[in-house]
Design a protein around this motif. Sequence first.
Motif, mmCIF file in Angstrom:
data_model
loop_
_atom_site.group_PDB
_atom_site.id
_atom_site.type_symbol
_atom_site.label_atom_id
_atom_site.label_comp_id
_atom_site.label_asym_id
_atom_site.label_seq_id
_atom_site.Cartn_x
_atom_site.Cartn_y
_atom_site.Cartn_z
ATOM 1 N N ARG A 189 45.123 15.918 61.131
ATOM 2 C CA ARG A 189 46.104 15.070 59.453
ATOM 3 C C ARG A 189 45.219 13.817 58.898
ATOM 4 N N PRO A 190 44.002 12.894 58.866
ATOM 5 C CA PRO A 190 43.459 12.189 58.459
ATOM 6 C C PRO A 190 43.169 12.049 56.943
ATOM 7 N N PHE A 191 42.584 13.219 57.748
ATOM 8 C CA PHE A 191 41.489 14.520 56.169
ATOM 9 C C PHE A 191 42.666 15.014 55.019
ATOM 10 N N ASP A 192 43.763 14.841 55.361
ATOM 11 C CA ASP A 192 44.767 16.198 54.917
ATOM 12 C C ASP A 192 45.606 15.059 54.176
ATOM 13 N N PRO A 193 44.974 15.389 52.529
ATOM 14 C CA PRO A 193 46.088 14.717 51.369
ATOM 15 C C PRO A 193 47.341 14.468 51.358
ATOM 16 N N ALA A 194 47.549 16.173 52.004
ATOM 17 C CA ALA A 194 49.539 16.036 51.926
ATOM 18 C C ALA A 194 49.664 15.070 53.827
ATOM 19 N N LEU A 209 42.455 4.579 48.916
ATOM 20 C CA LEU A 209 41.918 4.446 47.937
ATOM 21 C C LEU A 209 40.632 5.816 49.309
ATOM 22 N N ALA A 210 39.978 5.483 50.351
ATOM 23 C CA ALA A 210 39.999 6.178 51.128
ATOM 24 C C ALA A 210 39.666 8.062 50.872
ATOM 25 N N MET A 211 41.083 7.719 50.821
ATOM 26 C CA MET A 211 41.899 9.777 50.593
ATOM 27 C C MET A 211 40.845 10.122 48.951
ATOM 28 N N ALA A 212 41.006 9.462 48.212
ATOM 29 C CA ALA A 212 40.894 9.763 47.244
ATOM 30 C C ALA A 212 39.611 10.616 46.926
ATOM 31 N N GLY A 213 38.659 9.070 47.484
ATOM 32 C CA GLY A 213 37.455 9.174 47.442
ATOM 33 C C GLY A 213 37.198 10.272 48.746
ATOM 34 N N TRP A 214 37.600 10.525 49.248
ATOM 35 C CA TRP A 214 37.694 11.712 50.149
ATOM 36 C C TRP A 214 37.887 13.354 49.295
ATOM 37 N N THR A 215 38.715 13.748 49.191
ATOM 38 C CA THR A 215 38.946 14.401 47.861
ATOM 39 C C THR A 215 38.493 15.247 47.168
ATOM 40 N N LEU A 216 38.393 13.756 46.145
ATOM 41 C CA LEU A 216 37.382 13.937 44.386
ATOM 42 C C LEU A 216 36.261 13.928 45.135
ATOM 43 N N LEU A 238 29.013 13.857 47.413
ATOM 44 C CA LEU A 238 29.002 14.381 49.048
ATOM 45 C C LEU A 238 28.716 13.347 49.424
ATOM 46 N N ALA A 239 28.359 12.530 49.766
ATOM 47 C CA ALA A 239 28.044 11.281 50.761
ATOM 48 C C ALA A 239 29.054 10.097 50.244
ATOM 49 N N ALA A 240 29.774 10.252 49.211
ATOM 50 C CA ALA A 240 30.885 9.335 48.835
ATOM 51 C C ALA A 240 31.497 9.735 49.688
ATOM 52 N N ALA A 241 32.213 11.547 49.522
ATOM 53 C CA ALA A 241 33.302 11.993 50.853
ATOM 54 C C ALA A 241 32.896 11.844 52.049
ATOM 55 N N CYS A 244 33.804 8.436 53.053
ATOM 56 C CA CYS A 244 35.450 8.304 53.011
ATOM 57 C C CYS A 244 35.324 8.859 54.008
ATOM 58 N N GLY A 245 35.653 9.867 54.231
ATOM 59 C CA GLY A 245 35.863 10.704 55.739
ATOM 60 C C GLY A 245 35.638 10.409 56.449
ATOM 61 N N ALA A 246 34.132 9.495 57.207
ATOM 62 C CA ALA A 246 33.380 8.891 58.456
ATOM 63 C C ALA A 246 34.878 8.083 58.811
#
Length: 440
Positions: A189-194, A209-216, A238-241, A244-246
């Motif tokens: 769930r934390p990684f789900d943009p929806a 903001l973190a979700m945008a960094g993760w997905t984009l 990839l490092a930014a994603a 943000c994912g962490a």
Amino acid sequence: MTVAVAPPKRRPKRHPLRAEAVRGLGPLTGACVLLMFGVLLTASPETWQGGWEETANLMHNSLLIALPLAAAAGCWQGGRERRRRIEELWNTSVRTPLTRLLASALPVALWVAVAYLLAVVAASLATWPYSLGDHPYLAQVPGDTVALMAAVLLGHVAGRTVPTLFAAPLLGMAVYAVLGAAVHDDTGRPFDPAALAVDGLRPVWWQPLAMAGWTLGLVLAITLAYAARRRATALLPLAAAVACGALLAHTGSGLWRPGPYANRQACDTSTTPAVCVNARYAGLLPQVGDALSGVTGKLRGVRNLPVRWEDRDGESHADEAQLPMITPFGWSVVRGRLTEPKRYAWEAVQMLEGRGDCEEVPTRVSAADDAVTAYLAPNLSQDYFDRLDAKGDAAARADLRARLAARAKLAGMDEEHRRAWLSAYFAARGDCALKGVPSL
């Protein structure tokens, strides 16, 4: 004789994205996305109009359908050259593969983003006239817009990679399945943009903001790894994603917290009991007060009443009574108006008596409860049920006679005697032992 020849007119230079933006799949995709949101918004407007949080949650939860649609559109656009059999010719262009990919994908992504933003504006304008308090919730709009654009870009790469006409519908179904599975998976769930938004809970300020960094970041890394000349450049997004994912994974359930109005009440203290509604719906307080005015007027001078009716989740305090539920919209409240004030008052009196959790209530007490309800806020359907009991068996008829006698006795009391009886009655409010309830 010399004839002057005018030089040919130069065509104005146009950006290469213009042709893709005004023709082709981009405008059509934007129209489809806007139509999808229009259908979702108009299917049940009574459930969200009037509540800013309900409107924001509906727009966010609609990503469960919008993201697969955006991914499928991007995938169809990505396979365009293969379907036209000009892939080899297109590869001879002087433009780099990444430039060609972005020139084809960005117009579709921009049209999807514009359609979503137009839907947000339309939903906000539809809610504004019926708003009951609070303020618009727009914190998730940027993150949701980025997620939709990322879905288009991811679909475009898939369309260029998978050589089949069925890639677009299959990708749309796959994205829908993944998002749907994440709804029921606390780990994902934390990684789900929806991820489904819940009334009363709002994301922390940095979550979008973190979700945008993760997905984009993740999609840009895939895109660069596929089309960039220097594929090592994919390591930066990839490092930014990953970062943000962490952050999202470490925060977990802390990404959603009670909203600022979750435990705040807006109260009218001019009556006894006082009337309180959740501060999110402070604009509804005059209507609730009017609906309960007949009850509070008859209770003037009565002692042992609860301090107030309150409107919040969970158990009420000993000196409070629960107000009938305002939410979800579409039942008691539609477009900022109480649908049935008299029924609402009747339900409020039931809460005031406080014996909803008692397993067994003797006939004597049941008759007293019925008499109080009939006096304070009579049920509009009571005559119908009385006629049914009158045609029932002996026990039903005996119970009806006891209730009618109790109603007549309470209604026939003088004001002072009735106030004293009601004071004794409410002194035993919520008592399932029922020994203190006075008889009629």
